[in-house]
Design an enzyme around this catalytic site. Structure first.
Site, PDB file in Angstrom:
ATOM      1  N   THR A  26      -8.537   6.609  -2.115  1.00  0.00           N
ATOM      2  CA  THR A  26      -9.898   6.082  -2.292  1.00  0.00           C
ATOM      3  C   THR A  26     -10.903   7.203  -2.044  1.00  0.00           C
ATOM      4  OG1 THR A  26      -9.699   5.250  -0.036  1.00  0.00           O
ATOM      5  CG2 THR A  26      -9.477   3.648  -1.822  1.00  0.00           C
ATOM      6  N   LYS A  40      -8.412  14.078   4.549  1.00  0.00           N
ATOM      7  CA  LYS A  40      -7.554  12.900   4.504  1.00  0.00           C
ATOM      8  C   LYS A  40      -6.519  13.065   5.606  1.00  0.00           C
ATOM      9  CE  LYS A  40      -6.476  13.993   0.145  1.00  0.00           C
ATOM     10  NZ  LYS A  40      -6.601  12.739  -0.546  1.00  0.00           N
ATOM     11  N   ARG A  41      -5.731  11.989   5.872  1.00  0.00           N
ATOM     12  CA  ARG A  41      -4.667  12.144   6.863  1.00  0.00           C
ATOM     13  C   ARG A  41      -3.745  13.305   6.484  1.00  0.00           C
ATOM     14  NH1 ARG A  41      -3.953   8.294  11.082  1.00  0.00           N
ATOM     15  NH2 ARG A  41      -2.064   9.470  11.544  1.00  0.00           N
ATOM     16  N   HIS A  57       0.796  -1.230   0.000  1.00  0.00           N
ATOM     17  CA  HIS A  57       0.000   0.000   0.000  1.00  0.00           C
ATOM     18  C   HIS A  57       0.828   1.280   0.000  1.00  0.00           C
ATOM     19  CE1 HIS A  57      -4.018  -1.810   0.822  1.00  0.00           C
ATOM     20  NE2 HIS A  57      -3.298  -2.733   1.439  1.00  0.00           N
ATOM     21  N   LYS A 100       0.836  14.610   0.861  1.00  0.00           N
ATOM     22  CA  LYS A 100      -0.521  14.903   0.382  1.00  0.00           C
ATOM     23  C   LYS A 100      -0.706  16.400   0.119  1.00  0.00           C
ATOM     24  CE  LYS A 100      -2.520  10.970   2.946  1.00  0.00           C
ATOM     25  NZ  LYS A 100      -3.162  10.104   1.933  1.00  0.00           N
ATOM     26  N   LYS A 139     -14.605   8.402  -3.812  1.00  0.00           N
ATOM     27  CA  LYS A 139     -15.837   8.727  -3.072  1.00  0.00           C
ATOM     28  C   LYS A 139     -16.383  10.087  -3.503  1.00  0.00           C
ATOM     29  CE  LYS A 139     -13.928   5.958   0.596  1.00  0.00           C
ATOM     30  NZ  LYS A 139     -12.990   5.984   1.739  1.00  0.00           N
TER      31      LYS A 139
HETATM   32  C1  26V Z   1       2.795   5.959   5.743  1.00  0.00           C
HETATM   33  C2  26V Z   1       3.811   6.882   5.639  1.00  0.00           C
HETATM   34  C3  26V Z   1       4.708   7.104   6.752  1.00  0.00           C
HETATM   35  C4  26V Z   1       5.921   7.914   6.503  1.00  0.00           C
HETATM   36  C5  26V Z   1       5.700   9.034   5.570  1.00  0.00           C
HETATM   37  C6  26V Z   1       5.007   8.624   4.335  1.00  0.00           C
HETATM   38  C7  26V Z   1       3.954   7.607   4.492  1.00  0.00           C
HETATM   39  C8  26V Z   1       3.072   7.375   3.479  1.00  0.00           C
HETATM   40  C9  26V Z   1       2.068   6.463   3.578  1.00  0.00           C
HETATM   41  C10 26V Z   1       1.921   5.733   4.721  1.00  0.00           C
HETATM   42  C11 26V Z   1       0.773   4.772   4.812  1.00  0.00           C
HETATM   43  C12 26V Z   1       1.103   3.338   4.580  1.00  0.00           C
HETATM   44  C13 26V Z   1      -0.035   2.425   4.212  1.00  0.00           C
HETATM   45  C14 26V Z   1      -1.302   3.086   3.746  1.00  0.00           C
HETATM   46  O1  26V Z   1      -2.159   3.407   4.513  1.00  0.00           O
HETATM   47  N1  26V Z   1      -1.468   3.246   2.448  1.00  0.00           N
HETATM   48  C15 26V Z   1      -2.670   3.778   1.819  1.00  0.00           C
HETATM   49  O2  26V Z   1      -3.462   2.698   1.368  1.00  0.00           O
HETATM   50  C16 26V Z   1      -4.659   3.104   0.706  1.00  0.00           C
HETATM   51  C17 26V Z   1      -5.423   1.843   0.356  1.00  0.00           C
HETATM   52  O3  26V Z   1      -4.721   1.086  -0.560  1.00  0.00           O
HETATM   53  C18 26V Z   1      -4.314   3.925  -0.517  1.00  0.00           C
HETATM   54  O4  26V Z   1      -5.509   4.346  -1.139  1.00  0.00           O
HETATM   55  C19 26V Z   1      -3.467   5.129  -0.135  1.00  0.00           C
HETATM   56  O5  26V Z   1      -3.053   5.819  -1.295  1.00  0.00           O
HETATM   57  C20 26V Z   1      -2.252   4.669   0.662  1.00  0.00           C
HETATM   58  O6  26V Z   1      -1.528   5.786   1.178  1.00  0.00           O
END
Ligand code: 26V
Length: 818
Positions: A662, A554-555, A363, A560, A666
């Site tokens: 996602t 979003k987060r 992901h 982002k 939506k």
């Molecule tokens: C964590 C981190 C931590 C350090 C800085 C950058 C960063 C970027 C992303 C994450 C999240 C890791 C896993 C996650 O939640 N991914 C999300 O999964 C969704 C479902 O597949 C997807 O739609 C999102 O684009 C994706 O960020």
């Protein structure tokens, strides 16, 4: 004792008329909650309705389990640390088809149905997109009748709830279970022992795990009803209980309090969700959480399998285990341990089963988010699993060496153990090695996955890698969240789009029909009024429902680029001040999102949004031309109110960073136009709705790489763009933080000195795209036409489509024959 076999075991199957529902709710109130009409609190009513609703799901739940068993079908086990299912009552009532009837029954009983729905806790058992995706997938699997079970953790405290105090985020615990949970069913008969620590017994070949501490995992089941009760799936969440063995020792010595402390400590494992969507390196409790739920889940599914089948040979024909990101990757060494140490299979046999059972979804490509564990910590918590991983790695590298004898660097790069510095275990590599399929979550992301983080693995196992573009459930994200638009669509194309979203394509022909186009605008206006009321109540900021609702929820993450959005807001503010009598298109810019509690930069951005909102909203020269608001505590139930009210959806990540997104789906499904970069699933949305019906801007992935390679200098943009320089200078000189002029010193320096996510490089093109947004919004019929074409193009983004692809290409599972 099997009651069902007894001749006098009879019960009433509930019926779904208003009268029957009214009686059920009254019965549940009196006999389950222990109250009556005079004494019932709001919560009592909510529980009574919940039980009446659950009664109507039960028959189909049992039938789903019976049919899966009788037909001996292969099951999917979806392992995920996170699930964000959202509130369950409204969803269940719609799935059963008794939403309106229940509302009528409540009216007859004198209970305020809408108010009650809003009382339900929103289970925040996840951080963001990954957890919500898991919930959409369960909904689709249930709707499609695919035998499955979701496994996760029943955190006592979910995602923190966010308050804004003096413009800053404050985190508060989310005790979502404190008032009881009427939907869950405790199943103490499904309890498993999970062990930590201890050591390997050298006398026994060094593979016997001894002297470990023990925690008990207890199952809590949640029914997941598919649309029209296609089938009812189970979400099984594990809660930690201290094992009696722990307490007894101290208890027998008379130290009751110490015994209770030990009990608390071991139950901590399911206490709280890690509120970081990034990986926290070196956090032992997190490692314990991951192992805890994986071990209990595997023991549970093996028990079920062995109950029905004699030999483990058939395991891959009956069981598919999906690893949602690497958090459940310990399932790999744990299944090896169970098969070898407990069920006495040979190594080769066990490994051959594993590689046919597991599949894995990646992901994120962000290096800092890829999970690794220090070998030292891992060995202390899970000594047997460390040994298994070392053995696995040795087998793997030996095989590779035979295939590529001259490439020693390949072996170093691809090893499960990172030996650059203190040794660490690479969980993503472990997941790839064990899985027969590895997928990314959008076309771009899947392509980048095999050219970057898994490039070596893609050489070695090219057939494993594939794409499964994410999707969302139309039941929650259109039918439930947007009644005005749903009713309009129902009236024109019927109601079956809920299970066949491609039917929305028929709306294309209606986009220019004046009556439909107008009704579409009215539905949006209704949703905007609902949101404006909510925002006024929660924040005191009054939005004009006729202004353009420009939304980014979003987060909070640097990649982002909420800050890019805010730079445009500041620029617009300055432009209005410079030219107050121009014909400005009124705009309301709406933000929401949580920042990880230790993420300084993300928290600074929240604070700056609130500071800017404060200045802009109070400026009498601006009036209704521009409003800015940060809505606190973004969560599924708030998304259901915000998304249907949006005109403009902001999806503006640096190209190549957002795996899919996602939220983008939506918003488009609810008739917002997207302003977005060429990133993640935005690209596929553009392909479906047409580039003419979207505002695409900014550098593309290859251009981002090229700019960086050429030595990116953000100051060049700052110095050569008047509006950009003004916006940054005002942040820097304290125009939005007069009491503390240097408050945003770090933020400004990060932008000017490094700007890792290229906000300044994309700024000019972004502002130009925003000007096009204004121009189009002045033409409401044309805007609505394009928004309708967005809705019409969203068929492929149903999670039903996504899940069908997983079922066929990854899991090889077939629906229940009913
Ligand atoms: C964590 C981190 C931590 C350090 C800085 C950058 C960063 C970027 C992303 C994450 C999240 C890791 C896993 C996650 O939640 N991914 C999300 O999964 C969704 C479902 O597949 C997807 O739609 C999102 O684009 C994706 O960020």
């Amino acid at each position: 004792m099997n009651h069902a076999a007894e001749p006098d075991f009879e019960f009433d199957h509930p019926t779904n008329t208003v009268v029957a529902l009214r009686r059920s709710i009254a019965n549940r109130l009196v006999y389950m909650v222990g109250k009556d009409v005079q004494s019932a609190t709001q919560r009592d009513w909510l529980f009574a309705i919940f039980h009446a609703a659950r009664d109507r799901v039960m028959d189909r739940w049992r039938e789903t389990r019976r049919a899966t068993h009788a037909q001996d079908l292969k099951r999917v086990y979806y392992l995920s640390m996170e699930f964000l299912p959202g509130r369950m009552l409204g969803n269940a009532l719609m799935a059963v088809g008794i939403y309106d009837e229940t509302r009528a029954a409540c009216a007859q009983l004198g209970a305020d149905f809408d108010q009650l729905l809003d009382l339900e806790a929103d289970p925040g058992l996840g951080n963001g997109g990954l957890g919500r995706l898991a919930a959409c997938f369960l909904d689709s699997m249930a709707t499609l009748g695919l035998p499955n079970m979701g496994y996760g953790i029943r955190f006592d405290y979910g995602m923190f709830s966010q308050r804004i105090l003096k413009g800053q985020q404050v985190e508060e615990p989310d005790g979502w279970l404190e008032a009881g949970n009427p939907w869950e069913i405790m199943r103490p008969e499904f309890s498993y022992s999970v062990c930590f620590g201890g050591r390997l017994d050298p006398d026994n070949g060094g593979v016997h795990w001894i002297e470990a501490e023990e925690v008990i995992a207890v199952a809590y089941d949640y029914a997941v009803p598919g649309y029209e009760l296609g089938s009812v799936s189970t979400l099984r969440l594990w809660s930690a209980r201290a094992s009696h063995a722990i307490n007894l020792d101290a208890f027998n010595k008379g130290d009751y309090i110490r015994a209770m402390e030990a009990k608390n400590a071991s139950e901590n494992v399911s206490r709280v969700l890690y509120p970081d969507d990034s990986t926290e390196h070196g956090r032992e409790l997190r490692l314990r959480q991951e192992y805890f739920f994986v071990s209990a889940s595997l023991q549970d599914l093996l028990r079920r399998f062995l109950r029905d089948h004699g030999s483990l040979d058939q395991l891959p024909d009956k069981v598919a285990i999906h690893i949602n990101d690497t958090h459940p990757a310990l399932a790999v060494p744990e299944l090896m341990r169970l098969l070898i140490d407990v069920h006495r299979l040979t190594w080769d046999k066990a490994w051959s089963l594993c590689t046919r059972i597991f599949s894995y979804t990646n992901h994120t490509l962000m290096q800092e988010a890829l999970e690794t564990w220090s070998v030292d910590l891992f060995g202390r918590v899970l000594p047997r699993h460390l040994r298994i991983i070392f053995d696995l790695n040795a087998h793997f590298l030996a095989e590779l060496h035979a295939r590529f004898p001259n490439d020693n660097d390949l072996l170093r790069r691809i090893s499960l153990i990172d030996e650059n510095g203190p040794r660490r275990i690479r969980m993503a590599y472990l997941s790839v090695l064990a899985s027969h399929r590895v997928n990314g979550v959008s076309a771009l992301h899947s392509r980048l996955m095999v050219s970057t983080i898994f490039a070596d693995f893609a050489q070695v196992f090219p057939e494993r890698f594939c794409n499964k573009t994410n999707g969302i459930t139309p039941r929650r994200w259109l039918a439930q969240a947007n009644p005005p638009l749903s009713e309009l669509i129902d009236a024109r194309i019927g109601t079956t789009w809920r299970r066949n979203l491609d039917e929305l394509g028929a709306l294309r022909d209606l986009a220019t029909e004046p009556e439909f186009n107008n009704a579409f605008q009215l539905a949006k206006a209704q949703n905007k009024r609902r949101l404006a009321e909510r925002i006024a109540r929660e924040t005191g900021v009054v939005l004009n429902p006729e202004s353009l609702f420009d939304v980014q929820v979003k987060r909070m993450h640097e990649y982002k680029r909420q800050l890019l959005n805010l730079l445009h807001v500041i620029t617009r503010y300055h432009q209005i001040l410079a030219n107050p009598h121009a014909n400005w298109m009124p705009r309301s810019v709406i933000f929401a999102g949580k920042a990880a509690s230790a993420y300084y930069m993300a928290k600074q951005v929240i604070r700056l949004i609130n500071d800017v909102a404060h200045v802009v909203n109070a400026d009498p020269r601006i009036g209704e031309k521009l409003k800015v608001v940060f809505v606190p505590n973004y969560r599924v139930s708030l998304a259901e109110i915000i998304i249907p009210a949006a005109d403009l959806s902001q999806q503006i990540s640096t190209a190549g960073t957002e795996a899919s997104g996602t939220g983008n789906m939506k918003f488009a499904l609810n008739g917002a136009l997207t302003i977005g970069t060429w990133d993640g699933a935005n690209i596929e949305i553009a392909e479906q709705v047409g580039l003419d019906n979207m505002f695409v801007f900014g550098l593309r992935t290859e251009e981002v790489a090229a700019v960086r390679a050429a030595g990116y200098r953000p100051r060049q943009h700052y110095e050569s763009n008047y509006d950009l320089k003004l916006a940054i200078d005002r942040i820097a000189d304290g125009a939005f933080s007069p009491a503390e002029p240097h408050r945003y010193h770090d933020l400004v320096n990060a932008l000017l000195d490094s700007d890792h996510y290229l906000l300044l490089a994309d700024y000019a093109d972004y502002v130009a795209a925003q000007d096009k947004v204004d121009a189009l919004y002045r033409r409401p019929i044309e805007w609505a036409r394009q928004a309708i074409l967005n809705v019409a193009g969203m068929g492929v983004f149903s999670s039903d489509r996504t899940i069908r692809e997983y079922a066929e290409d990854i899991w090889n599972v077939k629906p229940i024959n009913s």
